[in-house]
Each structure stands twice: as C-alpha cells, then as structure tokens.
Design a protein around this motif. Sequence first.
Motif, PDB file in Angstrom:
ATOM      1  N   SER A  86      -4.799  -6.566 -19.037  1.00 27.31           N
ATOM      2  CA  SER A  86      -5.436  -5.682 -20.370  1.00 27.31           C
ATOM      3  C   SER A  86      -4.666  -4.499 -20.448  1.00 27.31           C
ATOM      4  O   SER A  86      -4.921  -3.970 -21.700  1.00 27.31           O
ATOM      5  N   ALA A  87      -3.636  -4.480 -19.957  1.00 23.16           N
ATOM      6  CA  ALA A  87      -2.880  -2.824 -20.143  1.00 23.16           C
ATOM      7  C   ALA A  87      -1.741  -3.293 -21.087  1.00 23.16           C
ATOM      8  O   ALA A  87      -1.007  -4.272 -20.965  1.00 23.16           O
ATOM      9  N   PRO A  88      -1.515  -2.255 -21.835  1.00 23.51           N
ATOM     10  CA  PRO A  88      -0.353  -2.127 -22.748  1.00 23.51           C
ATOM     11  C   PRO A  88       0.866  -2.496 -21.814  1.00 23.51           C
ATOM     12  O   PRO A  88       0.907  -1.643 -20.839  1.00 23.51           O
ATOM     13  N   TRP A  89       2.010  -3.023 -22.428  1.00 27.22           N
ATOM     14  CA  TRP A  89       3.251  -3.214 -21.581  1.00 27.22           C
ATOM     15  C   TRP A  89       3.992  -1.792 -21.901  1.00 27.22           C
ATOM     16  O   TRP A  89       4.013  -1.112 -22.564  1.00 27.22           O
ATOM     17  N   PHE A  90       4.729  -1.532 -20.505  1.00 25.66           N
ATOM     18  CA  PHE A  90       5.685  -0.468 -20.364  1.00 25.66           C
ATOM     19  C   PHE A  90       6.997  -1.194 -20.541  1.00 25.66           C
ATOM     20  O   PHE A  90       7.206  -2.345 -20.337  1.00 25.66           O
ATOM     21  N   PHE A  91       8.190  -0.241 -20.707  1.00 23.35           N
ATOM     22  CA  PHE A  91       9.513  -0.751 -20.835  1.00 23.35           C
ATOM     23  C   PHE A  91      10.286   0.170 -19.876  1.00 23.35           C
ATOM     24  O   PHE A  91       9.784   0.963 -19.186  1.00 23.35           O
ATOM     25  N   GLU A  92      11.596  -0.154 -20.006  1.00 24.71           N
ATOM     26  CA  GLU A  92      12.554   0.749 -18.988  1.00 24.71           C
ATOM     27  C   GLU A  92      12.522   2.176 -18.804  1.00 24.71           C
ATOM     28  O   GLU A  92      12.442   2.795 -17.941  1.00 24.71           O
ATOM     29  N   GLU A  93      12.137   2.811 -20.242  1.00 17.39           N
ATOM     30  CA  GLU A  93      12.044   4.296 -20.384  1.00 17.39           C
ATOM     31  C   GLU A  93      10.843   4.725 -19.372  1.00 17.39           C
ATOM     32  O   GLU A  93      10.623   5.765 -19.140  1.00 17.39           O
ATOM     33  N   HIS A  94       9.939   3.899 -19.214  1.00 18.41           N
ATOM     34  CA  HIS A  94       8.777   4.257 -18.374  1.00 18.41           C
ATOM     35  C   HIS A  94       8.683   4.133 -16.622  1.00 18.41           C
ATOM     36  O   HIS A  94       8.025   4.302 -16.023  1.00 18.41           O
ATOM     37  N   LEU A  95      10.074   3.703 -16.341  1.00 17.78           N
ATOM     38  CA  LEU A  95      10.018   3.272 -14.774  1.00 17.78           C
ATOM     39  C   LEU A  95       9.972   4.459 -13.974  1.00 17.78           C
ATOM     40  O   LEU A  95       9.605   4.476 -12.773  1.00 17.78           O
ATOM     41  N   ASP A  96      10.339   5.725 -14.364  1.00 20.90           N
ATOM     42  CA  ASP A  96      10.285   6.732 -13.688  1.00 20.90           C
ATOM     43  C   ASP A  96       9.091   7.681 -13.587  1.00 20.90           C
ATOM     44  O   ASP A  96       8.869   8.520 -13.019  1.00 20.90           O
ATOM     45  N   LEU A  97       7.937   6.994 -14.233  1.00 23.19           N
ATOM     46  CA  LEU A  97       6.703   7.807 -14.100  1.00 23.19           C
ATOM     47  C   LEU A  97       5.949   7.539 -12.737  1.00 23.19           C
ATOM     48  O   LEU A  97       6.180   6.362 -12.495  1.00 23.19           O
ATOM     49  N   PRO A  98       5.539   8.288 -12.294  1.00 22.00           N
ATOM     50  CA  PRO A  98       4.495   8.286 -10.972  1.00 22.00           C
ATOM     51  C   PRO A  98       3.385   7.137 -11.368  1.00 22.00           C
ATOM     52  O   PRO A  98       2.887   7.308 -12.297  1.00 22.00           O
ATOM     53  N   LEU A  99       2.943   6.562 -10.320  1.00 23.52           N
ATOM     54  CA  LEU A  99       1.804   5.616 -10.219  1.00 23.52           C
ATOM     55  C   LEU A  99       0.739   6.637 -10.234  1.00 23.52           C
ATOM     56  O   LEU A  99       0.161   6.717  -9.223  1.00 23.52           O
TER      57      LEU A  99
ATOM     58  N   GLU B 151       0.959  -1.263   0.045  1.00 24.71           N
ATOM     59  CA  GLU B 151      -0.043  -0.053  -0.061  1.00 24.71           C
ATOM     60  C   GLU B 151       0.917   1.459  -0.002  1.00 24.71           C
ATOM     61  O   GLU B 151       1.659   1.446   0.772  1.00 24.71           O
ATOM     62  N   VAL B 152       0.854   1.969  -0.886  1.00 27.58           N
ATOM     63  CA  VAL B 152       1.635   3.282  -1.119  1.00 27.58           C
ATOM     64  C   VAL B 152       0.935   4.385  -1.336  1.00 27.58           C
ATOM     65  O   VAL B 152      -0.314   4.316  -1.778  1.00 27.58           O
ATOM     66  N   GLU B 153       1.389   5.823  -1.130  1.00 21.56           N
ATOM     67  CA  GLU B 153       0.687   6.893  -1.517  1.00 21.56           C
ATOM     68  C   GLU B 153       0.759   6.914  -2.911  1.00 21.56           C
ATOM     69  O   GLU B 153       1.367   6.700  -3.752  1.00 21.56           O
ATOM     70  N   TYR B 154      -0.778   7.321  -3.663  1.00 23.46           N
ATOM     71  CA  TYR B 154      -1.185   7.133  -4.651  1.00 23.46           C
ATOM     72  C   TYR B 154      -0.650   8.325  -5.507  1.00 23.46           C
ATOM     73  O   TYR B 154      -0.651   9.403  -5.179  1.00 23.46           O
ATOM     74  N   GLY B 155      -0.135   7.991  -6.752  1.00 26.83           N
ATOM     75  CA  GLY B 155       0.321   9.197  -7.744  1.00 26.83           C
ATOM     76  C   GLY B 155       1.695   9.869  -7.365  1.00 26.83           C
ATOM     77  O   GLY B 155       2.133  10.577  -8.000  1.00 26.83           O
ATOM     78  N   VAL B 156       2.248   9.420  -6.311  1.00 28.17           N
ATOM     79  CA  VAL B 156       3.573   9.945  -5.995  1.00 28.17           C
ATOM     80  C   VAL B 156       4.546   8.970  -6.196  1.00 28.17           C
ATOM     81  O   VAL B 156       5.773   9.294  -6.681  1.00 28.17           O
ATOM     82  N   THR B 157       4.449   7.532  -5.708  1.00 26.49           N
ATOM     83  CA  THR B 157       5.453   6.578  -5.838  1.00 26.49           C
ATOM     84  C   THR B 157       5.615   6.348  -7.283  1.00 26.49           C
ATOM     85  O   THR B 157       4.899   6.378  -8.081  1.00 26.49           O
ATOM     86  N   THR B 158       6.945   5.921  -7.898  1.00 29.89           N
ATOM     87  CA  THR B 158       7.242   5.505  -9.019  1.00 29.89           C
ATOM     88  C   THR B 158       7.104   4.119  -9.265  1.00 29.89           C
ATOM     89  O   THR B 158       7.426   3.257  -8.527  1.00 29.89           O
ATOM     90  N   PHE B 159       7.197   3.813 -10.529  1.00 32.48           N
ATOM     91  CA  PHE B 159       7.452   2.136 -10.835  1.00 32.48           C
ATOM     92  C   PHE B 159       8.696   1.793 -10.432  1.00 32.48           C
ATOM     93  O   PHE B 159       9.064   0.692  -9.963  1.00 32.48           O
ATOM     94  N   ARG B 160       9.799   2.818 -10.536  1.00 28.68           N
ATOM     95  CA  ARG B 160      11.532   2.247 -10.183  1.00 28.68           C
ATOM     96  C   ARG B 160      11.173   2.082  -8.665  1.00 28.68           C
ATOM     97  O   ARG B 160      11.722   1.092  -8.231  1.00 28.68           O
ATOM     98  N   ASP B 161      10.386   3.003  -7.764  1.00 35.62           N
ATOM     99  CA  ASP B 161      10.484   2.873  -6.569  1.00 35.62           C
ATOM    100  C   ASP B 161       9.920   1.363  -6.152  1.00 35.62           C
ATOM    101  O   ASP B 161      10.433   0.633  -5.339  1.00 35.62           O
ATOM    102  N   LEU B 162       8.633   1.051  -6.689  1.00 37.19           N
ATOM    103  CA  LEU B 162       8.164   0.044  -6.168  1.00 37.19           C
ATOM    104  C   LEU B 162       8.819  -1.403  -6.667  1.00 37.19           C
ATOM    105  O   LEU B 162       8.926  -2.382  -6.119  1.00 37.19           O
ATOM    106  N   ILE B 163       9.589  -1.324  -7.701  1.00 34.26           N
ATOM    107  CA  ILE B 163      10.113  -2.412  -8.446  1.00 34.26           C
ATOM    108  C   ILE B 163      11.602  -2.539  -7.736  1.00 34.26           C
ATOM    109  O   ILE B 163      11.879  -3.732  -7.497  1.00 34.26           O
ATOM    110  N   PHE B 164      12.159  -1.589  -7.645  1.00 32.84           N
ATOM    111  CA  PHE B 164      13.667  -1.569  -7.368  1.00 32.84           C
ATOM    112  C   PHE B 164      14.029  -1.414  -5.762  1.00 32.84           C
ATOM    113  O   PHE B 164      14.832  -1.667  -5.371  1.00 32.84           O
ATOM    114  N   SER B 165      13.111  -0.551  -4.876  1.00 32.52           N
ATOM    115  CA  SER B 165      13.485  -0.110  -3.805  1.00 32.52           C
ATOM    116  C   SER B 165      13.584  -1.483  -2.819  1.00 32.52           C
ATOM    117  O   SER B 165      12.641  -2.240  -3.067  1.00 32.52           O
TER     118      SER B 165
END
Lengths: 448, 204
Positions: A293-306, A257-271
């Motif tokens: 159902s969602a289109p896939w993301f790649f390395e360049e999307h890691l820093d996007l916030p959730l 459970e994380v704060e919505y819209g602030v945490t990034t994919f990189r945080d969740l996957i790598f922290s």
Amino acid sequence: MSTTDVPRIITSRFEFDDSHTLARYEATGGYEALRKAISMAPAAVADEVKSASLLGRGGAGFPAGVKWGLAPAEVWPRYLVVNGDESEPGTYKDRLLMERDPHQLIEGVLLACYAIGCGQAFLYVRGEMALAQERIAAALNDAYAAGYIGRNILGSEFSVDIVLSWGAGAYIVGEETALIESLEGNRGMPRLKPPFFPAAKGLYMQPTIVNNVETLSNLPWIVRNGGEAFAALGAETSRGTRMFAVSGHVKNPGVFEVEYGVTTFRDLIFSPEYAGGIRDDNAIKAFIPGGASAPWFFEEHLDLPLEKVTIDRAGSMLGSGAIVVMDETTDAVKACLRVVRFFARESCGKCTPCREGTTWLEKILQRILDGYGRPSDLALLLDVCDNISPGIAWPPKQTTICPLGPSAVSPISSALERFRPEFEARITQAEQTRISVPVAFPKAVTHA
Amino acid sequence: MSRLTAENTELALEIIGRYPRPKSALIPLLHLAQEQDGHVTDDAMSHIAELIGVSAAEVLGTASFYEMFKFEPVGRYMVNICTNISCQLMGGEELLEHAEATLGIRPGQTTADGLFTIEDVECIAACTEAPCLQVNYRYFHRITNAEFDQLVDELRSGARTDIPPHGTLATVRQRIPADRRAGVVTPENTAHPVWLASSQEAQS
C-alpha cells in the motif's frame, strides 16, 4: 550504528527450537509479567503501556495506549480482538510471532484484557496459516491447564476466556471493522467510521479494542521491564524495537528486529548483518518501504531512518514493516501491475470507486504490458486514480470507506512519476508491432 | 452429500458455545465442514444454518466471500503458488508456469486423478522466503523447479504423511476445560469487570 546493546524484545526466543512450548516460555521469564500485573491496579498496567509510547504495529501506527483509552468509560462489556490476519504483501512478522512464540502473544492478550477490563478476547488468525493456528491452539490449551487463562487467573479475581478464531482468505479482513464483521459471521466488508469506530461501537456494537499481534507481543516485556525502559529505546516518536521483513532482490532476505527509528533503510538493505546488499551487486531501482500500500522509495531515500514521522513526511509510510527491494533489472510496468492486481482481486466490492476503479487500473496496465496500450492510457490511469483518491496526494484522500482503494494508487503514482518512459516505451513499441487481429488471445496473468 | 457427522455436530455445538452470538461460529463451522468433506457441500451449509439459527442463504452469503471455501470438489492437495510482488521478483510466476506444465493444468483446475489443484494466490506472508508455496496451507520456502517436481512425486506416492488432505488446517483444536472456563461474555452482560471494580474500591 551499534546493534549489540539493543535487546531483542519480541524475537528473543526465536533461537530455540522449542520456543513455542510452555516449558521454554516459563524458563525464559514467561508469565512473569502476568504475575506482576495482577499485583498491580489495572490502570497502572495501562499507564505502563502508555509511558512506553508503543505505536501499533499493524500498519497505521496509532499509539496503543491511546487506543485503549478511546473506549468510552463505564460501557460494558468491552472486547479485545487480536488482529492476526497478516496479509499485506511483503509483510512477514506476525506469522513468525504466532508460530514461534505463541505464549508471548497470549500473555500480551492477558495483560491487555486485564488493563482494559475485557472478560473475553478473540484471537483471529489468518485462515491460510495452519501452523500458527495449531501452535496457538496448543499454547492456549497448555495455558488454560496451567491456570494462566480462564476463571480466577493465578488465584486472582481476573477472569478471561481467549477464543481462537480464524479467517478464510480475504485481505480486507485485516482492516479492523472488516475483521469484526468476519468475527460476527459476515462477509468481511468494512464499516463506515464514524460512527463505527471499534473502540466505541465494535464487536456486537460494544467497545472493542483491536490490536495487532506484534503490538501485543511487546506487552510482556514492557510490563516486566517498565514502560520507561521501552521508551528509552528508539527515536522520540518511534519507541522500542520493531520487526522488518526485507524481501526481493537482496543477498540475504530476512526478518530483523531492530531499534525503531534509528536504523536506516541503507543499514537494513546493505549491512552484512542484515540483508547484505543487492543481489549480484546490481544497482537498486526502487523499494517499497512499508508494504504494497505504500508509495515506492528510491535510492535518495536510503539514508532515511526507519522512523514514523520522517517517513510520513517523505511521502510514504513504514506501514507493516515490509521492505521490498527491486534491482535495476526489474520491469516497472510488470511490478506495478502485480501490486495493482492484488488490490483489484482483494477489493471487497462495497465502494464503487474501489471495486470498479481497481479493476480498470488492472485492465489498463495489463493491456499496456501485453502490447495493446494506447497513448491516452497513462492519463487514463491517473484519472481513475484521482477518482479513487482525489488529488493523488500523500497521505491519501479517499472516496471509499477504507484505505484499500487508495492503496492501489500508490504503485501507479510512484512508478509513473519515476519510470514513465518505461510505460511510454511499452505503448510506442506496441503501436509499431500491433497487428490488426491478434493471432492468439494475449497472454494474461491468470486468475484463480 | 453430507451434513456434519454426529461427532462433528458435537464439536460444532462446542464451538458455537464459545461465542456471544451463534453466528460468530459460522466461519469456524464452514472450516469444519470443509475438513470433513474436502469442500463445503450444500447439505453441510444447510446443517450449519440450522445449528446457528440463520438461513442457508446467509451461510452461503458469508461463505462465498472467502477464497478458501470451495463449493466443488478440489484435489486432495491444494497447491497455492504465490505470485505477489516479493515472489514475482524472485521467480514466482516462472514457478507457477512450471507447475502448470508439470501438472498439465491451469490455476483453478484439478488434475484428472483428483490429486492436485493449483491456485495462483496472493501474498501468504513468507516474503523473505520467495518463491514460496503452500500445499494444503503448509509452507514450502524458496522452492526451485526441481524441488517442486520432487514434492509432487512425494505427494503422489503418498510419502508426505505430514500433509493432511485438503480441508484440514490445525491438527490441534482449542479445548476450553469446563473447570477453567471464564464463560461467554454476551453484550447483554453489562456488569463492571470484578477485578476493575475491586481495584477502584481499593483506591477510593
């Protein structure tokens, strides 16, 4: 990113072994929100939820407060239906909420019924979730006995019955109109919208609000602490906290459970406090940001916030909070086939483009994987995709009643765009090694 | 084959009584029939049709849509192995192959002793615990081949008393006490909810 000062709103009791019991719930603030609510006007409770800007957590992300307001005025009765049919591949949160904190969900249901004016609610749990059904049944029995559910709740004029119901194995029933069909005792096939928007014409053709388990589980906290306290957390368009399941090739898969819209994919996957990085420190190849159902993301999307709007604009969705990570060793053709096969198996068969299209997509991908691919197959895949979802765009257009068909397009468009050489190699290789008569039937992924 | 027993018929009537329309009880009653017999029999479907006032064909029409209902006997233990994306990435297909080899059956088949049926299933919401499986819808997380073999041994020897035979889902049933019951709200009941009405009066 700081996580220590963010309260856990919906998973706060998970640390207790007896988190599912009434005793634990009452000892940790349980049913306080209900007491508070029945001292307030129902409209004031609804306003609290509106001011929280709580987005629905089922997949579409529609604001819950707005959804409630869509029921036509002065048409009675209204029903509340709880969608506990969690089955989007990669998604694992509603089951936890139902198994570990059933009273929190029940209190959320009561608050919603009080605010909307529902005298009867149906809590529809996925058929395969025996423990969730058991925990909810026990919790309902205890809550009835304690006076929290039923006639004249806590001595007030508010009366509601909550009926536990459950499914029997069908992904499509997670779609709200299909769920209503199932609750009416029918095959779980979606209804056409319009005219059958549940808020206007839902269960038994009456106004019906269908809310997801996680959405409703937020309500006790919101009513207890106020909508503003909730809206103070998260990003402007994505308030509060949210549960995300991180699965696949990570060191420490889990539900967070994380704060919505602030945490990034990189945080969740790598922290280290979350998924801890890719297994064996491999490179990341792709990840699914919001369920199959969602289109896939790649390395360049890691820093996007959730964050909903950012992810929608980037060409995918947060969907049901399901992040599936694939490392560099992943076979893109195989992964793509597996996701497509899911939609082919789960198509309800009502709309031709989905019923026929998903089946053909699976067959074509299977033959590519089995070494029987043809050079024209990649164009054929995209042509079938285009028939299900014209233009293969995001957000998807659809030739179908519900989004299941277009969902099967996501993995194909993603994988083909990014990993086309892998598909081509399978086909070229097949041409070189093909024998005129197969000596054995090609080994297929077996169907139950 | 069997209709619902007297005890289950009584329970069925109680369940029907919770819904505004009897047909809404159809899926719960099919589960009850499957719990009683291990699968859904033709006689049970006819009986359910009588109880909710629809034709037997309508009952079959709904029942046949849903994966969990079995119309022929299956093993005492239904072993559902997930091979969807998160499990596939973590070895779900290899686990399925191992299970096939261990039990000598393919998905959809039952062992000769009637103990095990295997199914290759879609996502069961345990994605962070892959590869996962269910036995009679009870979860087993992060299963290795060795753990699978041990589980099979325990089931064979009868040591797993925590897993009821196929058909039983929740072991606790919802019971709505008569003195607490708010009552069914049928679509014909167009009355304004009393707590909304009095709140509006107070405001005006």
